[in-house]
Design a protein around this motif. Structure first.
Motif, PDB file in Angstrom:
ATOM      1  N   LEU A 199       8.121  14.437   2.589  1.00  0.00           N
ATOM      2  CA  LEU A 199       7.685  13.980   3.906  1.00  0.00           C
ATOM      3  C   LEU A 199       7.796  12.480   4.132  1.00  0.00           C
ATOM      4  N   GLU A 200       7.883  11.706   3.073  1.00  0.00           N
ATOM      5  CA  GLU A 200       7.635  10.260   3.139  1.00  0.00           C
ATOM      6  C   GLU A 200       8.223   9.469   4.307  1.00  0.00           C
ATOM      7  N   PRO A 201       9.487   9.636   4.694  1.00  0.00           N
ATOM      8  CA  PRO A 201       9.986   8.786   5.782  1.00  0.00           C
ATOM      9  C   PRO A 201       9.335   9.044   7.146  1.00  0.00           C
ATOM     10  N   HIS A 202       8.480  10.049   7.239  1.00  0.00           N
ATOM     11  CA  HIS A 202       7.773  10.368   8.475  1.00  0.00           C
ATOM     12  C   HIS A 202       6.709   9.312   8.748  1.00  0.00           C
ATOM     13  N   LEU A 203       6.458   9.028  10.052  1.00  0.00           N
ATOM     14  CA  LEU A 203       5.327   8.177  10.400  1.00  0.00           C
ATOM     15  C   LEU A 203       4.044   8.780   9.852  1.00  0.00           C
ATOM     16  N   GLU A 204       3.103   7.994   9.399  1.00  0.00           N
ATOM     17  CA  GLU A 204       3.113   6.557   9.300  1.00  0.00           C
ATOM     18  C   GLU A 204       3.930   6.128   8.087  1.00  0.00           C
ATOM     19  N   TYR A 205       4.569   4.958   8.194  1.00  0.00           N
ATOM     20  CA  TYR A 205       5.326   4.426   7.062  1.00  0.00           C
ATOM     21  C   TYR A 205       4.367   3.645   6.169  1.00  0.00           C
ATOM     22  N   ARG A 206       4.182   4.153   4.959  1.00  0.00           N
ATOM     23  CA  ARG A 206       3.278   3.501   3.997  1.00  0.00           C
ATOM     24  C   ARG A 206       3.944   3.490   2.621  1.00  0.00           C
ATOM     25  N   PRO A 207       5.080   2.836   2.480  1.00  0.00           N
ATOM     26  CA  PRO A 207       5.793   2.865   1.199  1.00  0.00           C
ATOM     27  C   PRO A 207       5.072   2.041   0.150  1.00  0.00           C
ATOM     28  N   PRO A 208       5.368   2.262  -1.125  1.00  0.00           N
ATOM     29  CA  PRO A 208       4.832   1.392  -2.167  1.00  0.00           C
ATOM     30  C   PRO A 208       5.201  -0.059  -1.876  1.00  0.00           C
ATOM     31  N   ARG A 209       4.282  -0.947  -2.160  1.00  0.00           N
ATOM     32  CA  ARG A 209       4.508  -2.364  -1.854  1.00  0.00           C
ATOM     33  C   ARG A 209       5.791  -2.892  -2.506  1.00  0.00           C
ATOM     34  N   ARG A 210       6.058  -2.458  -3.752  1.00  0.00           N
ATOM     35  CA  ARG A 210       7.218  -2.979  -4.481  1.00  0.00           C
ATOM     36  C   ARG A 210       8.512  -2.667  -3.740  1.00  0.00           C
ATOM     37  N   LEU A 211       8.579  -1.519  -3.091  1.00  0.00           N
ATOM     38  CA  LEU A 211       9.769  -1.156  -2.332  1.00  0.00           C
ATOM     39  C   LEU A 211       9.773  -1.793  -0.951  1.00  0.00           C
ATOM     40  N   ALA A 212       8.610  -1.856  -0.326  1.00  0.00           N
ATOM     41  CA  ALA A 212       8.540  -2.485   0.991  1.00  0.00           C
ATOM     42  C   ALA A 212       9.036  -3.921   0.937  1.00  0.00           C
ATOM     43  N   GLU A 213       8.617  -4.648  -0.080  1.00  0.00           N
ATOM     44  CA  GLU A 213       9.007  -6.056  -0.176  1.00  0.00           C
ATOM     45  C   GLU A 213      10.505  -6.214  -0.419  1.00  0.00           C
ATOM     46  N   LEU A 216      11.919  -5.405   3.536  1.00  0.00           N
ATOM     47  CA  LEU A 216      11.432  -6.130   4.697  1.00  0.00           C
ATOM     48  C   LEU A 216      12.290  -7.364   4.964  1.00  0.00           C
ATOM     49  N   PRO A 217      12.326  -7.850   6.206  1.00  0.00           N
ATOM     50  CA  PRO A 217      13.028  -9.104   6.488  1.00  0.00           C
ATOM     51  C   PRO A 217      12.500 -10.219   5.596  1.00  0.00           C
ATOM     52  N   PRO A 218      13.340 -11.180   5.242  1.00  0.00           N
ATOM     53  CA  PRO A 218      12.952 -12.229   4.282  1.00  0.00           C
ATOM     54  C   PRO A 218      11.698 -12.994   4.668  1.00  0.00           C
ATOM     55  N   THR A 219      11.456 -13.169   5.955  1.00  0.00           N
ATOM     56  CA  THR A 219      10.304 -13.961   6.386  1.00  0.00           C
ATOM     57  C   THR A 219       9.052 -13.121   6.606  1.00  0.00           C
ATOM     58  N   ALA A 220       9.144 -11.814   6.392  1.00  0.00           N
ATOM     59  CA  ALA A 220       8.009 -10.926   6.681  1.00  0.00           C
ATOM     60  C   ALA A 220       7.223 -10.624   5.417  1.00  0.00           C
ATOM     61  N   SER A 221       5.929 -10.705   5.518  1.00  0.00           N
ATOM     62  CA  SER A 221       5.066 -10.329   4.398  1.00  0.00           C
ATOM     63  C   SER A 221       4.727  -8.844   4.498  1.00  0.00           C
ATOM     64  N   TYR A 222       4.342  -8.286   3.367  1.00  0.00           N
ATOM     65  CA  TYR A 222       3.922  -6.884   3.342  1.00  0.00           C
ATOM     66  C   TYR A 222       2.717  -6.684   4.256  1.00  0.00           C
ATOM     67  N   GLU A 223       1.771  -7.616   4.211  1.00  0.00           N
ATOM     68  CA  GLU A 223       0.558  -7.492   5.017  1.00  0.00           C
ATOM     69  C   GLU A 223       0.895  -7.511   6.507  1.00  0.00           C
ATOM     70  N   ALA A 224       1.811  -8.403   6.903  1.00  0.00           N
ATOM     71  CA  ALA A 224       2.193  -8.472   8.314  1.00  0.00           C
ATOM     72  C   ALA A 224       2.874  -7.181   8.755  1.00  0.00           C
ATOM     73  N   ALA A 225       3.715  -6.635   7.893  1.00  0.00           N
ATOM     74  CA  ALA A 225       4.417  -5.395   8.237  1.00  0.00           C
ATOM     75  C   ALA A 225       3.438  -4.240   8.394  1.00  0.00           C
ATOM     76  N   MET A 226       2.463  -4.155   7.519  1.00  0.00           N
ATOM     77  CA  MET A 226       1.500  -3.056   7.588  1.00  0.00           C
ATOM     78  C   MET A 226       0.553  -3.195   8.767  1.00  0.00           C
TER      79      MET A 226
END
Length: 485
Positions: A199-213, A216-226
């Motif tokens: 199911l994972e790619p379904h909303l809500e998107y809550r990937p492991p932080r290690r993969l999100a980082e 994500l765009p270079p200037t975006a933090s994990y916290e800002a994205a979440m």
């Protein structure tokens, strides 16, 4: 070792073809495709979970099997793929992380074992109300459903859902662990048919932080994205505003979810290898539909039949598919059922008679398709459901209060609407479907409309009138999740 091959089908829920076929996002899938066969023009029969899975398992379109927003269940009127495998001596297993793909929704037919990852103790009471609900609604749901069926199993599942299951995993880890245990504990030489939904790619998107980082765009933090709102219906209604930066962060989270599923593919492949089964397994990976993340001004996977939703990945690995390269002809996911029966050498003449799909197995003697069809039988959520939950539905959103059918050839795609709308896209000049050329090419519109009319007249339609009987409270909760009309 079994003389017939094992068949493993993995559905990466809500997975866009462009991200799935990006080796930087899904290296395991790329490796399977490089050694096997990659369908470059595969299309889902429907843009959301229930009808799409029904089409894959029955080999028929929504108009034929009748499972959609107006009838939220797959009835047992048609032969299904796992029945064919089971009748041929296969062990048949489903592991699902999506509450639509459940015994409760009619998908248990033909499976000897059905694992629902949102349950600690397997029960036909799917308790789907507990998925992504507020704590207050969950507590009310528990009170209503605790004694429906087996109270002990229900209590265990409530505790698992509310207290144990990690919010950063929508069942993938448990699904993979289940398959690993299944393979390690197999007793006997019967081949197996395994159907797994992640199911994972379904909303809500809550990937492991290690993969999100990583994505994500270079200037975006994990916290800002979440912190970016993930509220598709409020976005469509104008209640939530998302900037290009916000959408880029959501796309990064989404790509990270696909990367997480790709890690599960690697683990499944390793489990098959460790069990000595990989060499005798046909391994298939696809998606039930894609996702809009601001595409065409839309969010989630409803209200349209753009390629962002219906163009899906489809990779075959093992058996006769090894070294097949790119399969460039038009393929529909209704073709999956006859193709897999050919891969296993199963005749199943009665089932094949009911299929609307054609086999794309390398040894099949079938002509390439001239067109593929996708259907969106009813809007979901309905306008009434949106109004109840949002308070107001803008007039420009009510344009989606219609059913849709799309017919695609090599050159064009016509999207027919029950409201009288007709949109035509030149796929060579405009693969992103940004410019409707219907007014400029009336002859093409007429020709494809006739093709669609002839196709609709060529088969018996499902006799599934009205919604499935479910409690009003549950229906309201599911509407709030975007799952019911």
């Amino acid at each position: 070792m079994a003389s017939q091959p094992n068949v493993v089908v993995v559905v990466a829920d809500t997975t866009r073809v462009d991200d799935a076929y990006d080796a930087a996002v899904a290296p395991t899938l790329a490796d399977l495709a490089d050694s096997g066969t990659r369908a470059t023009r595969a299309f889902s029969a429907a843009p959301w979970t229930l009808p799409s899975h029904a089409s894959m398992l029955t080999g028929t379109h929504t108009s034929r099997h009748g499972a959609h927003a107006g009838h939220e269940r797959l009835d047992g009127d048609l032969p299904v793929l796992p029945e064919c495998f089971r009748a041929a001596g296969y062990d048949t297993v489903c592991v699902s992380s999506n509450t639509w793909l459940s015994v409760e929704s009619g998908f248990g037919q033909g499976f000897g074992e059905f694992e629902q990852t949102w349950q600690a103790v397997q029960s036909e009471n799917a308790l789907s109300e507990l998925v992504d609900e507020t704590e207050e609604r969950r507590l009310r749901a528990v009170g209503r459903r605790l004694f429906d069926g087996n109270p002990v199993a229900n209590a265990a599942n409530v505790l698992y859902r509310l207290l144990v299951r990690g919010r950063s995993d929508d069942g993938a880890a448990r699904a993979t662990s289940f398959v690993e245990d299944l393979l390690a504990g197999r007793d006997g030489d019967d081949p197996f048919f395994l159907f797994a939904n992640y199911l994972e790619p379904h909303l809500e998107y809550r990937p492991p932080r290690r993969l999100a980082e990583e994505f994500l765009p270079p200037t975006a933090s994990y916290e800002a994205a979440m912190d970016v709102p993930q509220e598709p219906w409020a976005y469509l209604a104008g209640g939530v505003s998302l900037s290009e930066s916000d959408l880029a962060m959501l796309r990064g989270l989404y790509r990270a979810e696909i990367a997480y599923v790709d890690e599960q593919l690697a683990a499944l492949r390793e489990a098959l290898r460790a069990a000595g089964e990989l060499a005798n397994t046909v391994f298939v990976v696809t998606a039930d539909h894609g996702e809009n993340i601001g595409d065409h001004g839309l969010m989630d996977h409803q209200y349209c039949l753009y390629d962002s939703l219906v163009h899906v990945p489809l990779v075959f690995s093992g058996g006769s598919f090894e070294g097949g390269g790119d399969l460039t002809e038009l393929v529909s996911l209704v073709d999956l059922a006859p193709t897999l029966l050919d891969a296993a050498g199963i005749d199943a003449p009665a089932a094949r008679e009911s299929f609307q799909g054609v086999s794309v197995h390398p040894d099949a003697d079938t002509e390439p398709r001239e067109f593929v069809v996708s259907e969106y039988a009813e809007p979901q959520p309905s306008m009434a459901a949106l109004e109840r939950n949002l308070g107001r539905v803008p007039d420009d959103l009510r344009v989606h209060d219609r059913s849709l059918r799309a017919v695609r050839t090599d050159a064009h795609k016509l999207v027919w609407g029950s409201d009288g709308s007709r949109a035509l896209y030149d796929l060579d000049a405009d693969p992103g479907e940004t410019t409707d050329v219907a007014v400029d090419r009336p002859a093409v519109v007429d020709d494809l409309t006739a093709t669609l009319d002839d196709w609709l007249a060529s088969f018996e339609h499902a006799d599934a009138d009205g919604p499935v009987t479910i409690s009003g409270d549950r229906k309201d909760r599911l509407e709030q999740l975007g799952y019911l009309q």
